[in-house]
Design an enzyme around this catalytic site. Structure first.
Site, short mmCIF file in Angstrom:
data_model
loop_
_atom_site.label_atom_id
_atom_site.label_comp_id
_atom_site.label_asym_id
_atom_site.label_seq_id
_atom_site.Cartn_x
_atom_site.Cartn_y
_atom_site.Cartn_z
CG ASP A 37 -3.68 -11.10 40.96
OD1 ASP A 37 -2.59 -11.22 40.37
OD2 ASP A 37 -4.60 -11.93 40.84
CG ASP A 220 2.92 -27.30 32.88
OD1 ASP A 220 2.30 -27.64 31.84
OD2 ASP A 220 2.95 -26.13 33.30
CB THR A 240 -4.49 -36.42 36.06
OG1 THR A 240 -3.20 -35.98 35.62
CG2 THR A 240 -5.34 -36.80 34.87
CD GLN A 627 -6.26 -13.25 35.10
OE1 GLN A 627 -5.20 -13.75 34.78
NE2 GLN A 627 -7.29 -14.00 35.43
N1 LIG Z 1 -12.98 -18.62 31.85
C1 LIG Z 1 -12.02 -18.27 32.71
N2 LIG Z 1 -12.34 -17.60 33.82
C2 LIG Z 1 -11.38 -17.20 34.67
C3 LIG Z 1 -10.03 -17.49 34.45
C4 LIG Z 1 -9.70 -18.21 33.26
O1 LIG Z 1 -8.54 -18.52 32.98
N3 LIG Z 1 -10.72 -18.57 32.41
N4 LIG Z 1 -9.08 -17.05 35.35
C5 LIG Z 1 -9.51 -16.78 36.73
C6 LIG Z 1 -8.51 -15.99 37.46
S1 LIG Z 1 -7.01 -16.74 37.72
C7 LIG Z 1 -8.75 -14.76 37.98
S2 LIG Z 1 -7.59 -14.00 38.97
C8 LIG Z 1 -10.03 -14.06 37.73
C9 LIG Z 1 -9.86 -12.59 37.43
O2 LIG Z 1 -11.09 -12.04 37.13
P1 LIG Z 1 -11.31 -10.47 37.06
O3 LIG Z 1 -11.12 -9.91 38.37
O4 LIG Z 1 -12.59 -10.19 36.40
O5 LIG Z 1 -10.06 -9.99 36.20
P2 LIG Z 1 -9.90 -9.02 34.97
O6 LIG Z 1 -10.21 -9.73 33.74
O7 LIG Z 1 -8.55 -8.45 35.12
O8 LIG Z 1 -11.00 -7.91 35.14
C10 LIG Z 1 -10.82 -6.91 36.05
C11 LIG Z 1 -11.49 -5.66 35.57
O9 LIG Z 1 -11.32 -4.67 36.58
C12 LIG Z 1 -10.96 -3.44 36.01
N5 LIG Z 1 -10.18 -2.75 37.04
C13 LIG Z 1 -8.85 -2.79 37.25
N6 LIG Z 1 -8.52 -2.04 38.31
C14 LIG Z 1 -9.67 -1.52 38.80
C15 LIG Z 1 -9.98 -0.66 39.89
O10 LIG Z 1 -9.11 -0.21 40.60
N7 LIG Z 1 -11.29 -0.39 40.09
C16 LIG Z 1 -12.28 -0.87 39.29
N8 LIG Z 1 -13.52 -0.58 39.58
N9 LIG Z 1 -12.01 -1.65 38.24
C17 LIG Z 1 -10.73 -1.99 38.00
C18 LIG Z 1 -10.21 -3.78 34.76
O11 LIG Z 1 -10.36 -2.75 33.80
C19 LIG Z 1 -10.86 -5.10 34.31
O12 LIG Z 1 -11.85 -4.92 33.36
O13 LIG Z 1 -10.68 -14.68 36.63
C20 LIG Z 1 -10.85 -16.06 36.80
N10 LIG Z 1 -11.75 -16.50 35.78
N1 LIG Z 2 1.52 -11.40 32.58
C1 LIG Z 2 0.57 -11.90 33.37
N2 LIG Z 2 0.90 -12.48 34.53
C2 LIG Z 2 -0.06 -12.99 35.33
C3 LIG Z 2 -1.42 -12.90 35.00
C4 LIG Z 2 -1.75 -12.31 33.75
O1 LIG Z 2 -2.92 -12.23 33.36
N3 LIG Z 2 -0.74 -11.84 32.97
N4 LIG Z 2 -2.39 -13.39 35.85
C5 LIG Z 2 -2.00 -13.65 37.23
C6 LIG Z 2 -2.99 -14.56 37.84
S1 LIG Z 2 -4.42 -13.88 38.48
C7 LIG Z 2 -2.78 -15.87 37.95
S2 LIG Z 2 -3.95 -16.83 38.74
C8 LIG Z 2 -1.55 -16.48 37.48
C9 LIG Z 2 -1.78 -17.73 36.67
O2 LIG Z 2 -0.54 -18.13 36.19
P1 LIG Z 2 -0.04 -19.62 36.31
O3 LIG Z 2 -0.31 -20.15 37.65
O4 LIG Z 2 1.36 -19.65 35.88
O5 LIG Z 2 -1.04 -20.34 35.29
P2 LIG Z 2 -1.11 -20.33 33.71
O6 LIG Z 2 -0.15 -19.34 33.13
O7 LIG Z 2 -2.51 -20.21 33.33
O8 LIG Z 2 -0.68 -21.80 33.29
C10 LIG Z 2 0.39 -22.40 33.89
C11 LIG Z 2 0.62 -23.80 33.39
O9 LIG Z 2 -0.41 -24.72 33.74
C12 LIG Z 2 -0.27 -25.82 32.86
N5 LIG Z 2 -1.44 -26.68 32.95
C13 LIG Z 2 -2.57 -26.67 32.21
N6 LIG Z 2 -3.44 -27.59 32.65
C14 LIG Z 2 -2.86 -28.21 33.72
C15 LIG Z 2 -3.27 -29.22 34.63
O10 LIG Z 2 -4.36 -29.75 34.56
N7 LIG Z 2 -2.40 -29.57 35.62
C16 LIG Z 2 -1.17 -29.00 35.73
N8 LIG Z 2 -0.39 -29.39 36.73
N9 LIG Z 2 -0.76 -28.04 34.88
C17 LIG Z 2 -1.60 -27.63 33.90
C18 LIG Z 2 -0.05 -25.15 31.52
O11 LIG Z 2 0.58 -26.02 30.62
C19 LIG Z 2 0.82 -23.95 31.90
O12 LIG Z 2 2.17 -24.19 31.66
O13 LIG Z 2 -0.81 -15.58 36.69
C20 LIG Z 2 -0.64 -14.31 37.26
N10 LIG Z 2 0.31 -13.61 36.49
MO LIG Z 3 -5.76 -15.53 39.18
#
Ligand SMILES: Nc1nc2c(c(=O)[nH]1)N[C@H]1C(S)=C(S)[C@@H](COP(=O)(O)OP(=O)(O)OC[C@H]3O[C@@H](n4cnc5c(=O)[nH]c(N)nc54)[C@H](O)[C@@H]3O)O[C@H]1N2
Ligand SMILES: Nc1nc2c(c(=O)[nH]1)N[C@H]1C(S)=C(S)[C@@H](COP(=O)(O)OP(=O)(O)OC[C@H]3O[C@@H](n4cnc5c(=O)[nH]c(N)nc54)[C@H](O)[C@@H]3O)O[C@H]1N2
Ligand SMILES: [Mo]
Ligand code: SF4
Length: 747
Positions: A37, A220, A240, A627
């Site tokens: 994203d 962290d 925290t 994700q």
């Molecule tokens: N339990 C738990 N929940 C979380 C998180 C977590 O760490 N733990 N992380 C949170 C975070 S940071 C985020 S960003 C969200 C992400 O939550 P989601 O948006 O659900 O992320 P994805 O798991 O990537 O699922 C996206 C789906 O969209 C599909 N997709 C990709 N591109 C397209 C497209 O162009 N069109 C359509 N129709 N489908 C497409 C992919 O195949 C995939 O299955 O989840 C959050 N929820």
């Molecule tokens: N390759 C790859 N890159 C991605 C994504 C992916 O799915 N794959 N997802 C994208 C998305 S949607 C998101 S939201 C980001 C997420 O990416 P980041 O923001 O980097 O988050 P995470 O990788 O989940 O974890 C980052 C850190 O949070 C620390 N942490 C855990 N608990 C706590 C807490 O309570 N407090 C603090 N301060 N630190 C804590 C963990 O030790 C870890 O080092 O990554 C993005 N980039």
């Molecule tokens: Mo995210």
């Protein structure tokens, strides 16, 4: 998904600098990668009408912004698992039996069945879950149709990632700011850990800022990749962060390090805030966070006195029991130190006046007050619902020229766990139709068993997807989506920035894949509301959005890699802040009127249960996957074949587990299977659980636990009862949950 533009890096009229063609028959397209994203600017090479290669942009400002997931995209989307045709369920829901149908049949049936559900239960019985992050091309059309039909029950993954931050930031100073990495002197990362293959543009911006002398402070519990290169690393206890911010404020107030003139002229509630902060002496904060008090003081001083510092948005505090307070405290730190809307600080960008925004397209003004009031969660956890944001409508119009700025699409949504409860039959009224677009719902919130029950209790489930995800396996209809290689796009970081970047279509979608635009257009027509999506094509809609800029979309995309609007700094001096008082609300009138504590606070964990002696968090993104997606691509899977927990050597020894051993991790909510990884970087007692695991190669359907989603998904472990929900927003606590490790032979 932060806006990745260093505004000052660019001439706003930056023109094309595509490299000459490398081989005959290959043309290039300017594209934005949407595998994750962050939307890196990349180049698509097209041969024989197919995108054959994704490479880095030729623009020096973007050249380093590409990761392995972007490069592999053409192979990933050409995988045989890709959904090509509409599928209709034939067996029981979740039985994994499908027949191919036509789009026409599907749409006729959806129109009839959704129409019936709405007639019987009201439009609020229609819930939609999406993630702007992934569909990336919803264009505001889903909300627009729901608003016209009358349903307020839209949710998204953004409830846990930036959308909720946007809503809370607006309560403090009226807009969700972008950090100015290019000119800052100090960067503070609350857990957030961009890496070479995780949000690489942010990683590069941090590196560049450090090279120019900016200080880096990392908070962290784990010695993360960013902690290793930080000037100060505070290894705080998970969950925290809010307490840490209160400690920083205590130091900053006691030592007079705040911007007194700004506080005096532009804030309200300083004295009350100060009294609250006085309840958190540094020694108390050191106790709560487990950090050295002198280090806490040092970090606060460096941040406050750097002249221009940033606290870039972090998803880590979006997923905590104290999320609202933590996000408010980060906003308050920015404000009292005088870093809001200054060069090198946090810029409030507003809308780009030349392009119609998605907020405008959504048309929240047509949804009646009566229907808005039914939005699920608004009575219990209202912060990002219509009710929670209502007091900001008039101020937003005054300052930003729009009543409903839906930044990151997170400002007017239902509360996910309230929607799931209503879908499961445990809400104030029934929700009986559920659509998910680009959201793997089952794995993407907390309490998977509840979400499962909710989906199984629906009369109609429609999924728009690229792959047969665990969520899609529960649908009545699975409709095939195009990918980012196969459609045009234009993005402004989801309403966060005023900078637009275009993406050109590289090839036709395969099979019968259709875009989200087409999906909503067809759904509108099926409901007899074709008028709601009047544009014949997505390109035509973009042409319309660009009318003021005086260019059609193709011309725009050929001309501009970046289309910036320079809003300038300190705009509040003329227009004020978009809050009810027109000032930065250190004490929140919005929260107060909603019946919450108007001052930030720290709510500690519930009494520990000796049966669950360890703590876990979900996160540390894997380089190879975005994700819950991507596990089907062999080259990626070979690098990280299995879900792996991280624990310290001492914690592993205490649990009697060894590297590579498969174990169960249990919480009061559920149990998963996972491989052990012993990491020196982990503190004792803390367990890292990776997010979103399922295995596309396993059998599908409920009998096979949804391709392993119910065996490996982190959300199986995450509760969503009140002890573990943020009070104001109702989002779940994913950072610091009780758990235990069980050896498989002992189980
Ligand atoms: N339990 C738990 N929940 C979380 C998180 C977590 O760490 N733990 N992380 C949170 C975070 S940071 C985020 S960003 C969200 C992400 O939550 P989601 O948006 O659900 O992320 P994805 O798991 O990537 O699922 C996206 C789906 O969209 C599909 N997709 C990709 N591109 C397209 C497209 O162009 N069109 C359509 N129709 N489908 C497409 C992919 O195949 C995939 O299955 O989840 C959050 N929820
Ligand atoms: N390759 C790859 N890159 C991605 C994504 C992916 O799915 N794959 N997802 C994208 C998305 S949607 C998101 S939201 C980001 C997420 O990416 P980041 O923001 O980097 O988050 P995470 O990788 O989940 O974890 C980052 C850190 O949070 C620390 N942490 C855990 N608990 C706590 C807490 O309570 N407090 C603090 N301060 N630190 C804590 C963990 O030790 C870890 O080092 O990554 C993005 N980039
Ligand atoms: Mo995210
Ligand atoms: S970081 Fe990787 S996956 Fe994300 S947009 Fe950039 S190239 Fe694509």
């Amino acid at each position: 998904m932060p806006a990745i533009i260093d505004l000052t890096d660019f001439d706003p009229d930056l023109k094309t600098v595509n490299r000459p063609l490398r081989e005959p028959g290959v043309s290039t397209r300017r594209m934005l990668c949407a595998t994750c994203d962050i939307a890196c600017s990349v180049v698509g090479e097209v041969k024989d009408e197919r995108v054959v290669r994704i490479r880095a942009s030729d623009n020096p400002a973007f050249r380093e912004n590409i990761c392995m997931k972007g490069v592999i995209a053409p192979r990933g989307f050409a995988h045989p698992n890709r959904l090509m045709f509409p599928l209709k369920r034939v067996g029981a829901r979740g039985s994994g039996q499908w027949e191919r149908v036509t789009w026409d049949e599907v749409m006729a049936d959806i129109g009839a069945r959704l129409g019936e559900i709405i007639a019987k239960h009201g439009p609020e019985a229609w819930g939609v879950s999406t993630s702007q992050w992934n569909t990336c091309t919803d264009h505001g059309l889903g909300r627009r149709l729901m608003n016209h039909v009358g349903s307020p029950n839209w949710i998204s993954g953004v409830a846990l990632c930036a959308g909720n931050t946007a809503a809370i930031n607006r309560m403090t100073y009226g807009w969700f700011p972008n950090p100015d990495y290019a000119n800052t002197n100090c960067i503070v990362l609350f857990g957030h850990t961009p890496k070479r293959h995780s949000w690489v543009p942010i990683y590069n911006q941090i590196k560049r800022a450090q090279a120019k002398g900016a200080k880096l402070i990392v908070l962290d519990p784990r010695r993360s990749e960013q902690a290793e290169v930080a000037d100060i690393w505070l290894p705080l206890r998970a969950g925290t962060d809010a307490a840490m911010c209160l400690g920083w404020l205590k130091v900053i107030f006691d030592e007079g390090l705040y911007d007194k003139a700004f506080v005096e002229a532009w804030t309200i509630g300083f004295e009350e805030l100060k009294a609250r902060v006085d309840e958190y002496p540094v020694e108390r904060v050191a106790n709560i966070t487990g950090c050295d008090p002198e280090m806490i003081r040092q970090a606060a001083r460096v941040y406050a006195t750097a002249g221009a510092s940033i606290i870039p948005w972090t998803p880590i505090t979006d997923m905590q029991r104290n999320s609202t307070s933590a996000i408010r405290l980060q906003s308050i730190l920015r404000a009292v130190c005088g870093f809001v809307d200054i060069k090198g600080g946090e810029t409030l960008q507003g809308f780009n006046p030349m392009i119609v925004s998605e907020s405008e397209i959504e048309m929240h003004e047509v949804l009646s007050e009566e229907q808005k009031a039914k939005q699920l969660g608004s009575d219990t956890h209202p912060a990002f619902t219509y009710r929670g944001q209502k007091a900001l409508l008039e101020p937003s119009e005054r300052v930003w020229g729009h009543r409903y700025p839906n930044q990151i699409t997170g400002c007017f949504m239902a509360t996910p766990s309230a929607l799931f409860r209503a879908m499961a039959g445990e809400g104030p009224y029934p929700v009986k139709a559920f659509f998910a677009l680009g959201n793997n719902t089952i794995l993407s919130f907390a309490n998977t068993p509840l979400i499962l029950k909710a989906i199984l209790n629906q009369d109609l489930v429609v999924i728009h997807e690229q792959f047969m995800t665990p969520t899609a396996q529960l649908a009545d209809y699975v409709l095939p989506s195009d990918s980012w290689l196969e459609r045009p796009w234009m993005m402004d970081s989801y309403g966060w920035s005023s900078v637009y970047r275009p993406s050109q279509k590289g090839m036709e979608p395969p099979g019968e894949c259709k875009s989200t635009f087409e999906f909503w257009k067809l759904t509108a027509k099926a409901l007899g509301r074709g008028d709601v999506v009047p544009w014949p094509t997505l390109e035509a809609m973009y042409d319309w959005r660009l009318e003021k800029a005086g260019l059609g979309f193709e011309e725009f995309a050929e001309t501009y890699e970046v289309f910036a609007h320079r809003a300038g700094f300190k705009k509040y001096e003329t227009v004020g802040f978009a809050t009810p008082s027109g000032k930065v609300e250190l004490k929140s009138s919005v929260l107060e009127d909603l019946g919450f504590d108007p001052l930030p606070y720290f709510r500690d964990d519930p009494e520990p249960d000796p049966a669950y002696p360890l703590m876990m968090f979900t996160g540390v993104r894997e380089d190879e996957y975005f994700q819950t997606g991507g596990r089907h691509i062999p080259e990626m899977r070979a690098r990280t074949p299995e879900p792996v927990l991280f624990v310290s050597p001492a914690t592993a020894a205490a649990a009697g587990i060894t590297e590579g051993e498969w174990v169960f991790v249990e919480s009061p909510t559920g149990r998963i299977e996972i491989e052990t990884g012993i990491r020196e970087s982990m503190p004792d007692g803390l367990v890292r659980i990776p997010h979103g695991w399922w295995k596309p190669e396993l059998a599908s359907g409920l009998g096979a636990q949804l391709s392993g989603a119910l065996r490996f998904g982190d959300s199986m472990l995450c509760p969503d009862d009140d002890d573990y929900l943020d009070r104001e927003q109702g989002i779940p606590h994913l950072k610091g949950l009780p758990c235990r490790i069980i050896k498989m032979d002992a189980a």
